[in-house]
Design an enzyme around this catalytic site. Sequence first.
Site, PDB file in Angstrom:
ATOM      1  N   GLN A   1       0.821  -1.218   0.000  1.00 22.10           N
ATOM      2  CA  GLN A   1       0.000   0.000   0.000  1.00 22.10           C
ATOM      3  C   GLN A   1       0.855   1.269   0.000  1.00 22.10           C
ATOM      4  O   GLN A   1       0.351   2.355  -0.288  1.00 22.10           O
ATOM      5  CB  GLN A   1      -0.966  -0.002   1.196  1.00 22.10           C
ATOM      6  CG  GLN A   1      -2.020  -1.105   1.102  1.00 22.10           C
ATOM      7  CD  GLN A   1      -2.933  -1.100   2.305  1.00 22.10           C
ATOM      8  OE1 GLN A   1      -2.620  -1.688   3.336  1.00 22.10           O
ATOM      9  NE2 GLN A   1      -4.062  -0.425   2.201  1.00 22.10           N
TER      10      GLN A   1
ATOM     11  N   CYS B   1     -10.609   0.056   3.857  1.00 23.19           N
ATOM     12  CA  CYS B   1      -9.204  -0.100   3.444  1.00 23.19           C
ATOM     13  C   CYS B   1      -8.643   1.273   3.151  1.00 23.19           C
ATOM     14  O   CYS B   1      -9.301   2.092   2.507  1.00 23.19           O
ATOM     15  CB  CYS B   1      -9.135  -0.976   2.187  1.00 23.19           C
ATOM     16  SG  CYS B   1      -7.456  -1.278   1.609  1.00 23.19           S
TER      17      CYS B   1
HETATM   18  C1  QAP Z   1      -8.272  -3.152   7.185  1.00 22.99           C
HETATM   19  O1  QAP Z   1      -8.380  -0.832   7.191  1.00 22.99           O
HETATM   20  C2  QAP Z   1      -9.518  -3.583   7.907  1.00 22.99           C
HETATM   21  O2  QAP Z   1     -12.095   4.498   4.192  1.00 22.99           O
HETATM   22  C3  QAP Z   1      -7.638  -1.900   7.701  1.00 22.99           C
HETATM   23  O3  QAP Z   1     -11.674   7.009   5.017  1.00 22.99           O
HETATM   24  C4  QAP Z   1     -10.574  -2.715   8.128  1.00 22.99           C
HETATM   25  O4  QAP Z   1      -7.316   0.649   8.441  1.00 22.99           O
HETATM   26  C5  QAP Z   1      -9.625  -4.863   8.336  1.00 22.99           C
HETATM   27  C6  QAP Z   1      -9.663   3.851   6.823  1.00 22.99           C
HETATM   28  C7  QAP Z   1     -11.697  -3.148   8.805  1.00 22.99           C
HETATM   29  C8  QAP Z   1     -10.736  -5.275   9.010  1.00 22.99           C
HETATM   30  C9  QAP Z   1     -11.777  -4.431   9.260  1.00 22.99           C
HETATM   31  C10 QAP Z   1     -10.560   3.649   5.786  1.00 22.99           C
HETATM   32  C11 QAP Z   1      -9.433   5.154   7.244  1.00 22.99           C
HETATM   33  C12 QAP Z   1      -8.922   2.770   7.440  1.00 22.99           C
HETATM   34  C13 QAP Z   1     -11.221   4.701   5.202  1.00 22.99           C
HETATM   35  C14 QAP Z   1      -8.172   0.443   7.630  1.00 22.99           C
HETATM   36  C15 QAP Z   1     -10.991   6.002   5.624  1.00 22.99           C
HETATM   37  C16 QAP Z   1     -10.090   6.225   6.660  1.00 22.99           C
HETATM   38  C17 QAP Z   1      -8.988   1.487   7.021  1.00 22.99           C
HETATM   39 CO    CO Z   2      -6.541  -2.801   2.990  1.00 22.02          CO
END
Ligand code: QAP
Ligand code: CO
Length: 187
Positions: free
Chosen positions: A51, A109
């Site tokens: 990423q 994500c």
């Molecule tokens: C992956 O995701 C995950 O759209 C990590 O505007 C997420 O850190 C695994 C984020 C949920 C399991 C459950 C996303 C921040 C962060 C957004 C994240 C945003 C600001 C996503």
């Molecule tokens: Co992700």
Amino acid sequence: MSVRPIIEVPNPLLKTISTPVEAVTDETRALMDDMVETMYDANGIGLAAIQVGVSQRIVVMDISPDSEAQDDKAERYDLSGLEDEGVRYFVNPEITWASEETNNYQEGCLSVPGFYDDVERPAQCRVKFLDYHGVEQEIDCDGLLATCIQHELDHLNGIVFLDRLSRLKRQMILKKIRKAERDADVA
Ligand code: QAP
Ligand code: CO
């Protein structure tokens, strides 16, 4: 340490299959430090090296309720009852066991900002990996930890959570992303 730019869908780099890390060195640790800073800066709970454009099998994660990004995260994820174990580092993670039982979790994500949807995955799993010091570890995961590690491991194999949604949902989200890109171009 520095915050690195996060690559977003539909950048084809996200489809890269990342390469195993041969040895955890100071260079690896410097990259992991940058990844943690980048993840906190973006209010994330997990980040894979691809990423930030590095195709190595490395994941950082912090699902603890009171890490730096706590307030923002608390709005999005139910972190209540989780112990504060701080940041976790996974080098060359491998799933050695996954439960038959599955659960649905609304995933997001950092590479797909603003979009969230339910993904079904094994509810529990066991993961083998090298830690920050290059020491082999094996842990049992459930709840958000299990979901998050599987989501991040997907990134190492070139998969984003959109790939696990129905074709219709995926197309709808990609369409919105492309439209937002076009609108940004004209502006
Ligand atoms: C992956 O995701 C995950 O759209 C990590 O505007 C997420 O850190 C695994 C984020 C949920 C399991 C459950 C996303 C921040 C962060 C957004 C994240 C945003 C600001 C996503
Ligand atoms: Co992700």
